[in-house]
Design an enzyme around this catalytic site. Structure first.
Site, PDB file in Angstrom:
ATOM      1  N   ASP A  64       0.265  -7.756   1.348  1.00  0.00           N
ATOM      2  CA  ASP A  64       0.707  -6.433   1.647  1.00  0.00           C
ATOM      3  C   ASP A  64       2.072  -6.333   1.619  1.00  0.00           C
ATOM      4  OD1 ASP A  64       0.359  -3.675   2.000  1.00  0.00           O
ATOM      5  OD2 ASP A  64      -0.118  -3.565   4.198  1.00  0.00           O
ATOM      6  N   SER A  92       4.729   2.622   7.675  1.00  0.00           N
ATOM      7  CA  SER A  92       4.640   1.528   6.732  1.00  0.00           C
ATOM      8  C   SER A  92       5.706   1.239   5.890  1.00  0.00           C
ATOM      9  CB  SER A  92       3.417   1.775   5.974  1.00  0.00           C
ATOM     10  OG  SER A  92       2.052   1.879   6.803  1.00  0.00           O
ATOM     11  N   HIS A 149       0.848  -1.211  -0.192  1.00  0.00           N
ATOM     12  CA  HIS A 149       0.140  -0.046   0.035  1.00  0.00           C
ATOM     13  C   HIS A 149       0.743   1.358   0.019  1.00  0.00           C
ATOM     14  CE1 HIS A 149       0.732  -0.433   4.357  1.00  0.00           C
ATOM     15  NE2 HIS A 149       0.554   0.855   4.418  1.00  0.00           N
TER      16      HIS A 149
END
Length: 535
Positions: free
Chosen positions: A296, A378, A263
């Site tokens: 992910d 992230s 993402h």
């Protein structure tokens, strides 16, 4: 000094006897040398003998002589020329004690000594007790050295009114206080003198005295951070439609591959701009090599990788224990090279994340940590105390809307990371083929959360069978309606939890499923199949 003495006034000089209101009449006095006697009595100074008797006394040996009391039993005060200690700094010539006969007979308790053969009658014999006419304290020249006598009037000074003689208790207390003060002052002077010899008077430590090099032991957070930061990058992704964001990644190998979250780079995967900036400020263009939405996980590569890249070491995430120390590195809210610490709060935490549409959801059996993780972290590494990667920071649990209608998007101590063992398997596949490979059981399960297990659906997507014919689940004897409650002994409460556990393995791995059918529990051995690409 004890507290009982606080607030009690202590006389300034308790050792000085009171002064009579006026010199007694009939005080013998001699005129100054070379001058005729005056009709009235003359007040001699301390330099002049008060009478022939006192003159002859000056030639006698220095012996303490007690003052004589008047008829009221009061003792005369010391010479006004020698006041209390407040005027000790002034210079005054001193003479020997000069007793005067006008003060009456000596005290009754003073026994008379036998008269001397040379001068019988006067001066009187010395008393058996020390003289009260001495001047000063211990060590002063007036003690035992023939200080000034009492009642010797001085020209220009009027005698003071009589004072009550202080008690010996107060005198002793004051003397003790003076002695203590003298000791304290001496120690303070000695300490100050030694300090002056060794420095310029400051008690602070200058920078020159500090260690020239700060050495940090291996394994400290500072040591791990210093070693790891050069291998961590801040990723900026910008899509063709203007969408984009900032995340983190880390060097995976010396060829310039960077491991991060899907993402983070998804917006630039199809014709966007992607850059990676190292901790030294150097920025490099990058491109997406492969990404796996379900995991992910994504791999990007620097277009012109610099020489000397140092990949971060990878740990075995299966060996992580709850309570182990963790170190997170990332760019929360765009603040690059931020280091935070915490512990492993839990393992095998089922986490499902995505855009909410269901088309790009990801599932993980995550490592939970309380290290501060925020948007921008992230894709960054979660390290153990040795500096080895144990996971990829991927998701956080944010506080929902409060009573005031406000929401919090920052860290509340609930961060989740993809175990590095799983991420490594995915990364190797992406580098090799550019496509992800997912292990499967060949059955469709319901995605409702918070149940008693993962229930195999009545039918699959698009009306297809829920259990793929001749697939892994079918071969193990599983049927629609079965409720899977355990995966290799790990409790399963929902479909997302089951998927997260399956994706921690590779295709071909054998696993044990525990399930319920018609209220009865049974187990089945399943060999995991595979699915390539995103479905």
């Amino acid at each position: 000094m004890s507290t009982e003495n606080e607030g009690n006034a202590v006389p300034a000089d308790p050792s000085v006897p009171p002064v009579p209101d006026a010199a007694p009449e009939g005080t013998p006095a001699s005129a100054p040398r070379g001058a005729a006697p005056e009709p009235t009595a003359h007040k001699p100074t301390a330099h002049e003998p008060a009478s022939r008797e006192s003159a002859s006394r000056e030639q006698a040996p220095h012996e303490p002589v007690a003052p004589r009391a008047d008829q009221a039993g009061r003792f005369p005060e010391s010479d006004p020329q020698y006041p209390s200690s407040q005027s000790q700094s002034q210079s005054h010539p001193r003479s020997h004690p000069q007793p005067h006969s006008q003060y009456g007979p000596a005290p009754e308790h003073a026994a008379a000594a036998p008269p001397r053969a040379a001068d019988a009658g006067w001066p009187p014999p010395p008393p058996e007790f020390p003289s009260y006419g001495s001047y000063g304290g211990a060590g002063d020249e007036g003690v035992g050295n023939g200080g000034p006598g009492w009642g010797a009037p001085v020209q220009g000074h009027e005698p003071r009114p009589p004072r009550k003689r202080p008690s010996g208790l107060i005198t002793a207390v004051l003397a003790a206080a003076l002695i203590a003060g003298g000791v304290g002052g001496g120690v303070g002077y000695w300490a100050a003198e030694r300090n002056d010899e060794g420095s310029i008077g400051s008690t602070t430590v200058s920078a020159a005295d500090a260690p020239k090099e700060v050495k940090r032991d291996a394994g400290t957070v500072a040591s791990v951070a210093a070693k790891s930061l050069p291998s961590v990058v801040t990723i900026e992704a910008q899509g063709g439609n203007g969408e984009g964001g900032t995340g983190t990644g880390f060097v995976y190998d010396r060829e310039g591959h960077i491991l991060t979250n899907n993402h983070v780079v998804a917006s630039a995967a199809n014709g966007g701009d992607l850059t990676a900036t190292f901790s030294n400020g150097k920025k490099y263009d990058a491109e997406v090599i492969g990404r796996a939405e379900g995991y992910d996980v994504a791999v990007v590569k620097l277009k012109e990788a610099p020489p000397g890249l140092t990949p971060l070491p990878l740990a075995n995430s299966e060996q992580v224990a709850v309570g182990d120390s963790t170190i997170a590195i990332g760019a929360p809210f765009g603040l690059s090279n931020t280091v935070t610490t915490g512990i492993i709060s839990a393992k095998n935490r089922p986490v499902a994340s995505g855009d909410g549409s269901g088309s790009s959801n990801s599932y993980m059996s995550a490592l939970q940590t309380d290290a501060s993780i925020n948007p921008g972290n992230s894709g960054g590494p979660l390290l153990d105390s040795r500096g080895a990667v144990i996971g990829i920071n991927s998701a956080i649990q944010s506080a929902g809307s409060g009573g005031m209608g406000q929401s919090q998007a920052g860290s509340i101590g609930l961060g989740f990371a993809i175990p590095i063992n799983q991420a490594k398997n995915v990364a190797d596949q992406l580098i090799k083929t550019g496509k992800p490979v997912y292990p499967v059981i060949g059955a469709t399960v319901t995605m409702a959360e918070g149940g008693e297990g993962a229930t195999i659906s009545a039918q699959g997507e698009g009306g297809s069978p829920a259990v793929v014919p001749n697939g892994p689940a079918a071969k193990a004897g599983l049927k629609a309606g079965d409720v899977i409650t355990k995966f290799n002994g790990t409790p399963i409460d929902s479909g997302p939890t089951l998927i997260g556990q399956i994706w921690t393995h590779r295709p071909g791995d054998k696993v044990t499923l525990t399930y319920k059918r018609d209220g009865k529990e049974a187990t089945a051995q399943v060999t995991l199949g595979e699915r390539q690409g995103e479905s």
